[in-house]
Design a protein around this motif. Structure first.
Motif, PDB file in Angstrom:
ATOM      1  N   ASP A  97       2.591   8.198  -5.752  1.00 46.91           N
ATOM      2  CA  ASP A  97       1.280   8.852  -5.870  1.00 46.91           C
ATOM      3  C   ASP A  97       1.470  10.353  -5.739  1.00 46.91           C
ATOM      4  N   GLU A 110      -5.747   7.863   3.345  1.00 48.90           N
ATOM      5  CA  GLU A 110      -6.023   6.742   2.454  1.00 48.90           C
ATOM      6  C   GLU A 110      -4.786   6.382   1.645  1.00 48.90           C
ATOM      7  N   MET A 111      -4.168   7.449   1.092  1.00 51.85           N
ATOM      8  CA  MET A 111      -3.017   7.268   0.212  1.00 51.85           C
ATOM      9  C   MET A 111      -1.879   6.567   0.944  1.00 51.85           C
ATOM     10  N   ASN A 114      -2.836   2.929   1.715  1.00 54.05           N
ATOM     11  CA  ASN A 114      -2.750   2.090   0.510  1.00 54.05           C
ATOM     12  C   ASN A 114      -1.318   1.707   0.195  1.00 54.05           C
ATOM     13  N   ASP A 117       0.096  -0.674   2.798  1.00 49.85           N
ATOM     14  CA  ASP A 117      -0.536  -1.994   2.636  1.00 49.85           C
ATOM     15  C   ASP A 117       0.087  -2.718   1.455  1.00 49.85           C
ATOM     16  N   GLY A 118       0.148  -1.958   0.340  1.00 49.22           N
ATOM     17  CA  GLY A 118       0.678  -2.544  -0.898  1.00 49.22           C
ATOM     18  C   GLY A 118       2.058  -3.107  -0.665  1.00 49.22           C
ATOM     19  N   ASP A 121       1.868  -6.189   1.178  1.00 46.57           N
ATOM     20  CA  ASP A 121       1.419  -7.323   0.378  1.00 46.57           C
ATOM     21  C   ASP A 121       2.557  -7.924  -0.437  1.00 46.57           C
TER      22      ASP A 121
END
Lengths: 122, 991
Positions: A97, A110-111, A114, A117-118, A121
């Motif tokens: 990003d 946030e970045m 994310n 988290d990603g 996952d």
């Protein structure tokens, strides 16, 4: 504890990024230049945040090298820059990003969240 | 909301504005220079146009048309003046000569073609058949440089002058013929020889077939014509021997009345109906029959004919008549002479009827026996006496006495033939002179032979002598005028023309001064540029006040020519001027005023230092010289003006700081000035092999071509900043103003570029952009920390309610964001003018993007209702960040310029050609003349109403660049006080 390695040659930006993420319970390691990240002798972080404009090796090259070696290729990289419109180049270098300076605290949190988290996952 | 917000000026920003001001001044200056060049060009043109229109000579500029072998085939009239129409009688502007005069003389075509090709000016006199055989005097000079095919032609119609000259010439030829005829007939001593010589001479002169003289005789009481000899060039016979007068039928009556019979074609004349067959049998098809009437009786006829029908000209008929008279006189003179030799009595008889004076003279006693007519010729009474002594002492004009005495002595020499023939002048009682020719024969007798008596006759030849003299004067005058024309023709400088004409006139008249002066009534001056003087007479060249001539003006108004025989006695000369005239040795003069269009423009003076009685022919000659000099001077003035105008134009073009280029409509360079050649490093010759496209930077060619096509087809001029490629391959920034040149019917025929080197401005602009780029980049680093700390503080204080600190931090953060926005805009701008703005298109739902931006904006402007009317839109490929930036800019502006806090309506629409986004506000609005300006960089609405708002005038400039990059359009609809609608439309596919 999640670990962030942040590379920027501006002392005050190093300080504020440290404050933002230590407040959230991260371990923040700051560096003024990033060539040492290509060595083997350090503990890997959960995420790299690299300024584009760095002494000796610039952020884009550093990113490409990190993404090009097995040891670090899966670690997310956020590229930050004072120059707008580097999205394409940064993505080409493998950055996950891109953030333009001056950024908002909310946006960088946030970045990072994310990307971590990603990763969690996958 | 703050009513007025003052932007904090940092040191760097002040410096930036200073640089911008300098740049703006430099741009203004170059624009001013362009205007000056253009204005001075048009002033010069207007001046010369006025001059041409006021000229009495016709003036035109023509463009020569050549075939591929460079032969001139036609030309087109580019400009004509009023006089042109008067002279030619047809409007020709814009037409070619072949259209108007298909059988136009190749003579002119070749002459003008040569002028266009060689640049050598010419002067010509020639006929133009296509315009009703009019004569023109023409000067032609090339306009423009070596490859110009334009020729300026000044001409005047000289048909009338030519006709006068022709008439004069015909008259001269006739007089010439008659003088020669007289010389031819005079020595002849028998009637047959006279008839033969006269007939032959006339026939040759007129190219007639047959000429003869017929005497009326009586044969058996019936009148007959006797033809003894004649000239015959036909294969039919000459009528010979006597034939009855009746054969001429009813023509006889006419002849008896003294009327000349002129028949151009016998077939068409009733008068000779019965004789027609006979006339035709001897091939008489056209003839002239001149009666010779003596003492009211028909004495003979003179006949000339042609074996083909012939149109006899009046002057030919006149000549036949005069020849007839002279032939008759010569015949009778010879008969008289013969009679003299035969017998005194018959001589007396014959001579009394012939009207000549006769005499007998006895030399030994000096006793004369003159008849009455002889006495009359010498101005003596009927009962007077005439002796040689008297004649030599008082009767014969003194200069002729010696010659007469010598001739008498020779005639009386017994060894000679005793003949006397001499022309003398005899003084009449009234003092006048009479020319008399004397023919006499001396008779000798005795042993040794001695002159016994002289028998002679005298004829008054005053008339003939006068004709001869006037002919001589006519010839001298004609020679003089020819010489004058020859002298003036090659001269192009007015002062030279004036001098040469003055000199020729002065020398011709044997006077001692002649000068031409020009009257400048605007300056109240008389200018004598030059004068010719001789015999030590002082020069009068110089400038004089007009009052010096004032006393002459009433006289000039009356007669135009002032003649003064003696200044000291002339009533014209005021006493006060005597001393002044004496001082410059003027005792007699002629002055000719040249009054043109009712204005006294010039005068020609001929002066002499002794009293002189001016003869009419002298005055006429001075008058004629004055008129011709004026015409030549005017012509030279015009030519000089033309040349000067040409030089001015050339100087303006070549000394211009701007590059000036002329192009044909295909974009080929046909002309470039020195400055342009320096700018690009090409020679002018090299440039003429280039086109507009070939010197333009690749990336700008397409746009250039489109604009130039619009110019070529619609005559639309344009201005543009362009990169030209120099000879060494480097880039030169120029500002071009491109304008069409129209032909006479208003169609574009070529184009002119005024090109100004703006590379320095561009370099300054580049430095400025670099500076902005670096400055804004450096500003971002500290701003990043400030912004982050501000936000952290805000978060920390959010938990504590109702403390002013919380509000302060909120305000602080708003201002930090504003500052971040400004820095961002500055950087964007500098990148755009450097061409570095890149679009990174992604698939985008425009409605979603806009909704996001509305949400963000609503946070800041809680006072306004932001209403979104979303249409159904397809997904489109655009740069999300950039298009979002434009939307935010529109909304922010809408809020800014509607301070009363009304609604702002955002609409999206699929137009069928693309997607349209409009933002409408109900605020202060924008007047129409501002619509263009608001999209310019750093432009801010000024005036009272803009006091509300802050900003650096970059938002719309950035917006327009972003939309352009997407291949879209952007615009505004607004009126002052009625709100505004800003919109942009994006095509479905970004190029």
């Amino acid at each position: 504890m999640k670990k962030i390695i942040f590379v920027d040659d501006d002392e005050f930006i190093q300080q504020i990024v440290t404050v933002i993420f230590e407040n959230l319970g991260f371990q923040v390691i700051v560096l003024t230049e990033g060539t040492s990240l290509l060595d083997d002798g350090y503990d890997l972080p959960d995420i790299f945040i690299l300024d584009k404009q760095l002494p000796s090796m610039d952020g884009l090259t550093l990113c490409r090298r990190l993404k090009g070696q097995d040891r670090t290729k899966d670690i997310p990289v956020i590229m930050i820059s004072a120059t707008p419109g580097i999205l394409k180049d940064a993505k080409a270098a493998g950055a996950d990003d891109v953030l333009e300076k001056p950024f908002s605290v909310m946006k960088i949190r946030e970045m990072v969240a994310n990307l971590l988290d990603g990763k969690g996952d996958s | 909301m703050a009513k007025k917000t003052k932007t904090v000026e940092s040191g760097e920003q002040a410096d930036l504005e200073k640089r911008l001001q300098v740049m703006q001044l430099a741009l203004n200056d170059s624009e001013k220079r362009n205007k000056e060049v253009n204005a001075s060009l048009s002033r010069s043109e207007e001046k010369y146009r006025n001059l041409f229109e006021s000229m009495e000579d016709a003036f035109c500029i023509i463009e020569m048309i050549f075939d591929e072998k460079n032969n001139p085939v036609d030309f087109r009239y580019l400009e004509t003046n009023h006089a042109f129409l008067r002279h030619t009688g047809k409007p020709m502007l814009g037409k070619t000569i072949r259209e108007m005069v298909p059988d136009f003389e190749q003579f002119w075509m070749d002459a003008y073609g040569k002028v266009a090709l060689t640049g050598q000016p010419v002067k010509l006199e020639h006929i133009v058949k296509g315009l009703g055989d009019q004569w023109f005097q023409t000067s032609a000079v090339r306009v423009g440089g070596a490859d110009s095919r334009q020729v300026a032609v000044v001409f005047s119609n000289i048909t009338e002058r030519k006709h006068t000259e022709e008439r004069l010439h015909a008259r001269e030829l006739r007089q010439d013929f008659l003088v020669k005829l007289g010389d031819l007939l005079r020595p002849l001593n028998n009637p047959i020889a006279v008839q033969k010589a006269a007939a032959r001479s006339l026939a040759k002169h007129l190219s007639a077939s047959r000429v003869f003289y017929a005497e009326l005789i009586s044969k058996k009481g019936v009148p007959h014509f006797l033809v003894e000899t004649g000239y015959n060039d036909s294969d039919a016979p000459l009528p010979k021997g006597p034939f009855s007068i009746e054969k001429l039928e009813n023509l006889v009556e006419q002849l008896r009345e003294g009327d000349i019979v002129v028949i151009n074609d016998v077939n068409e004349v009733k008068a000779v109906s019965r004789e027609k067959a006979r006339l035709r049998s001897i091939k008489v098809e056209a003839f002239v029959l001149v009666p010779i009437i003596k003492e009211n009786q028909l004495a003979g006829v003179f006949f000339a004919d042609q074996v083909h029908p012939r149109q006899w000209k009046p002057e030919e008929v006149l000549l036949i008549q005069e020849t007839a008279e002279r032939t008759w006189e010569a015949i009778h003179r010879t008969r008289a002479e013969a009679a003299v030799r035969e017998s005194e009595t018959r001589l007396q008889l014959a001579l009394n009827t012939g009207g000549f004076g006769t005499f007998m003279w006895y030399p030994l006693e000096d006793r004369g026996e003159p008849d009455k007519q002889m006495l009359a010729l010498f101005g003596l009474p009927e009962d007077g006496t005439l002796t040689l002594k008297e004649a030599l002492s008082s009767l014969i004009y003194e200069p002729d006495r010696m010659a007469y005495n010598g001739a008498v002595i020779r005639a009386m020499d017994p060894r000679g033939d005793g003949k006397l023939q001499i022309d003398i002048r005899v003084i009449q009682p009234d003092g006048s002179l009479r020319w008399v020719t004397i023919h006499a024969q001396v008779f000798f007798a005795g042993k040794p032979r001695q002159p016994e008596k002289m028998v002679g006759m005298a004829i008054d030849i005053t008339k003939r002598k006068q004709i001869e003299e006037s002919l001589h004067r006519l010839k001298v005058r004609k020679d003089y005028l020819l010489q004058l024309t020859d002298i003036m023709n090659p001269l192009f400088i007015p002062a030279d023309i004036q001098y040469s004409a003055s000199r020729l006139l002065c020398e011709h008249l044997a006077m001692d001064r002649a000068y031409y002066c020009e009257i400048d009534d605007s300056a109240n001056n008389i200018l004598v540029p030059n004068n010719f003087t001789c015999h030590g007479v002082p020069s009068l060249a110089g400038k004089y006040p007009l009052e010096d001539l004032e006393w002459m003006i009433p006289a000039f108004r009356k007669t135009r020519v002032i003649t003064v025989t003696d200044t000291r006695t002339s009533s014209l000369i005021p006493m006060t001027r005597h001393a002044a005239l004496d001082a410059v040795q003027i005792r007699a003069f002629v002055a000719v005023a040249l009054i043109k269009n009712d204005r006294f423009v010039a005068a020609l003076f001929v002066t002499t230092s002794s009293a002189h009685s001016w003869r009419p022919e002298e005055i006429e000659l001075i008058h004629e010289t004055a008129e011709r000099t004026w015409a030549a001077v005017e012509r030279a003035h015009t030519e000089q003006a033309l040349q000067r105008s040409e030089q001015n134009y050339r100087a303006i073009v070549n000394q211009s700081l701007a590059g000036i280029v002329k192009l044909d409509l295909s974009g080929n360079i046909t002309f470039a000035n020195t400055q342009f050649s320096h700018m690009l490093g090409y020679s002018i010759k090299e440039l003429q092999k280039h086109t507009l496209a070939s010197i333009t930077h690749e990336s700008e060619r397409a746009r250039q071509a489109a604009l130039f096509a619009a110019l070529a087809h619609k005559g639309k001029s344009y201005g543009a900043e362009r990169r030209f490629i120099k000879k060494d391959g480097s880039v030169l920034w120029v500002n071009n103003q491109v304008a069409p040149i129209f032909d006479s019917v208003g169609q574009p025929e070529s184009a002119v570029i005024i090109s100004v080197d703006i590379s320095k401005h561009k370099a300054i602009e580049y430095q400025k952009d670099e500076f902005i780029s670096i400055a804004s980049h450096e500003l971002k680093t500290p701003l990043t920390s400030i912004k982050a700390y501000g936000e952290l503080l805000g978060e920390m204080l959010a938990a504590i309610s109702d403390t002013p600190l919380k509000e302060y931090i909120r305000r602080l953060n708003i201002q930090i964001d504003r500052m971040a926005g400004l820095v961002h805009s500055l950087l964007d701008t500098s990148r755009m003018s450097g061409g570095q703005l890149k679009i990174q298109p992604e698939e985008t739902d425009l409605n979603l993007l806009i909704a996001d931006r509305i949400k963000e904006a609503q946070v800041i402007s809680s006072k306004h209702g932001l209403i979104f009317q979303a249409g159904t839109l397809p997904i489109i490929l655009v740069d999300k960040e950039r298009i979002g930036q434009v939307v935010t800019n529109f909304i922010t502006n809408a809020v800014k310029y509607s301070p009363e806090g009304k609604e702002v309506v955002i609409t999206t629409l699929d137009t069928g050609k693309g997607l349209k986004v409009s933002v409408q506000d109900f605020g202060i609005g924008i007047s129409k003349d501002m619509h263009q300006k608001i999209f310019q960089r750093f432009y801010r609405v000024s005036g009272e109403d803009s006091g509300y708002v802050s900003g650096i005038g970059l938002g719309l400039y950035i917006a327009i660049e972003i939309i352009k990059k997407h291949g879209g359009t952007i615009g505004v609809e607004s009126e002052l006080g009625k709100g505004a609608v800003f919109y942009f439309e994006l095509p479905y596919e970004t190029p």
